[in-house]
Design an enzyme around this catalytic site. Structure first.
Site, short mmCIF file in Angstrom:
data_model
loop_
_atom_site.label_atom_id
_atom_site.label_comp_id
_atom_site.label_asym_id
_atom_site.label_seq_id
_atom_site.Cartn_x
_atom_site.Cartn_y
_atom_site.Cartn_z
N SER A 204 0.88 -1.29 -0.10
CA SER A 204 0.05 0.06 0.07
C SER A 204 0.93 1.02 -0.10
CB SER A 204 -0.99 0.02 0.99
OG SER A 204 -1.95 0.90 1.05
N ASP A 330 -9.98 -2.89 -6.24
CA ASP A 330 -9.43 -2.15 -5.01
C ASP A 330 -10.16 -1.00 -4.54
OD1 ASP A 330 -7.79 -0.99 -2.92
OD2 ASP A 330 -5.78 -1.72 -3.94
N HIS A 359 -8.13 -4.76 -1.47
CA HIS A 359 -6.77 -4.22 -0.92
C HIS A 359 -6.15 -5.11 0.13
CE1 HIS A 359 -4.28 -0.55 -0.65
NE2 HIS A 359 -4.33 -0.73 0.80
#
Length: 370
Positions: A204, A330, A359
């Protein structure tokens, strides 16, 4: 007795048959959908790099079967965050100092018993960069370490300032665009093991930081390769996606609270540089970055910070092989932000794109998120 049990079973079957048929029908439908969803991810890259990956990294061609009862990226993300298992990992902690007087917490797994790389001086090191409010305790970090050590690698987790349990010594935290702390960590790791290759793995926001670092350092990064999971490619587009009502309620609000909690823990030192009461009223990640992050790192506006933090337009400056894993559903990193054309033009970058996975989730199988 046998007859009475047989009658009991017959009665049960007659009463429950409509429900049993319904359950069987639903199960069959789920398996059918599961089979249809099961497919090899799309590999976006140049032809030469694609051939290289298929030869040396055959996992890129494996079929991915997302958990059928988790419809959509939001549900995948939520269920994985709530139910993901947590492998047992024992760390060796190390605190290193920075040039501005701060400190960084590193969590090591030395893997002394590595059969694949018994010589410590040349054992490959996986440098892991967690997400926005994450640290070495996150389940996705623990799973990464479990997989890496099983293959003989050494691991070290770079905890962003103030998130690794250490005291914040200076009024400086972290952001996706500032790579100075990562450079300090890489220099430290290479100093300890100059003959051991270093592989960067960013998750991320950690992926944004990694890509920005690799672009900035080019051939002098100290790494042999990079790997990212669920990286937000464009911070402005990600912020817009996360501010959609449902995404704000499910994710943005929670992450903003985590950012505010980190500021509260280090309030005494951070009061020197920010109006903490105003910062703590932020309701979105963008508001937090407007009131805190962008000001702390010298940006005139949050938009300026987001433009600098976005790795999508910096990829041409990278030099080492990079593999990126993203899901098309996502909610943190919308598909329309993926730099597909840029990636296809580069000799060293590939995007492995799954249709489903959310995600940092990518839940596979029928029952367990793993």
């Amino acid at each position: 007795m046998f007859v009475s049990h047989l009658e009991l079973w017959r009665t049960y079957w007659e009463c429950s048959r409509p429900y049993t048929v319904y359950i069987c029908s639903v199960t069959a439908a789920l398996y059918y959908l599961w089979g249809r969803k099961s497919q090899a991810p799309a590999l976006v890259s140049s032809k030469a790099f694609s051939a290289f990956l298929h030869k040396h990294c055959p996992v890129v061609a494996e079929r991915f079967s997302p958990t059928p009862w988790c419809w959509g990226g939001r549900l995948q993300t939520l269920v994985c965050a709530l139910l993901k298992s947590r492998p047992t990992v024992t760390y060796r902690n190390e605190l290193i100092r920075t040039v501005d007087g701060g400190q960084i917490s590193l969590d090591w797994v030395d893997n002394w018993e590595s059969a694949s790389y018994p010589e410590s001086s040349t054992r490959p090191t996986v440098l892991i960069l967690p997400g926005l409010t994450g640290n070495s305790k996150q389940s996705y970090v623990l799973h990464t370490i479990s997989q890496a050590t099983r293959r003989g690698y050494r691991c070290v987790v770079f905890n962003n300032r103030g998130l690794g349990g250490e005291e914040l010594l200076t009024p400086v935290t972290y952001c996706a665009a500032n790579t100075s702390d990562l450079e300090r960590v890489v220099h430290h790791v290479k100093g300890l093991y100059p003959h051991a290759p270093v592989l960067g793995a960013g998750v991320s926001m950690g992926g944004m930081l990694l890509l920005n670092y690799l672009a900035r350092k080019r051939t002098e990064s100290g790494m042999v390769a990079g790997f990212t999971i669920s990286v937000p490619w464009n911070a402005l587009k990600s912020a817009a996606s996360m501010e959609e009502p449902l995404n704000w309620l499910l994710f943005n609000k929670y992450l903003t609270s985590g950012l505010c909690d980190a500021v509260t823990r280090h309030r005494k030192v951070l009061e020197e540089v920010a109006d903490i009461d105003y910062v703590l009223k932020a309701q979105t990640i963008r508001e937090f970055d407007e009131r805190f992050t962008s000001l702390l790192f010298g940006y005139k506006t949050c938009t300026d910070y987001y433009l600098d933090a976005s790795p999508d337009n910096k990829l041409p400056n990278t030099a080492v092989p990079i593999l990126c894993l993203n899901a098309a559903d996502d909610p943190f990193s919308p598909q329309h932000a993926f730099p597909l054309t840029t990636i296809q033009s580069l000799p060293n970058v590939a995007l492995l794109l799954t249709a489903h996975g959310g995600h940092i989730a990518f839940m596979e199988g029928f029952f367990s998120p793993g």
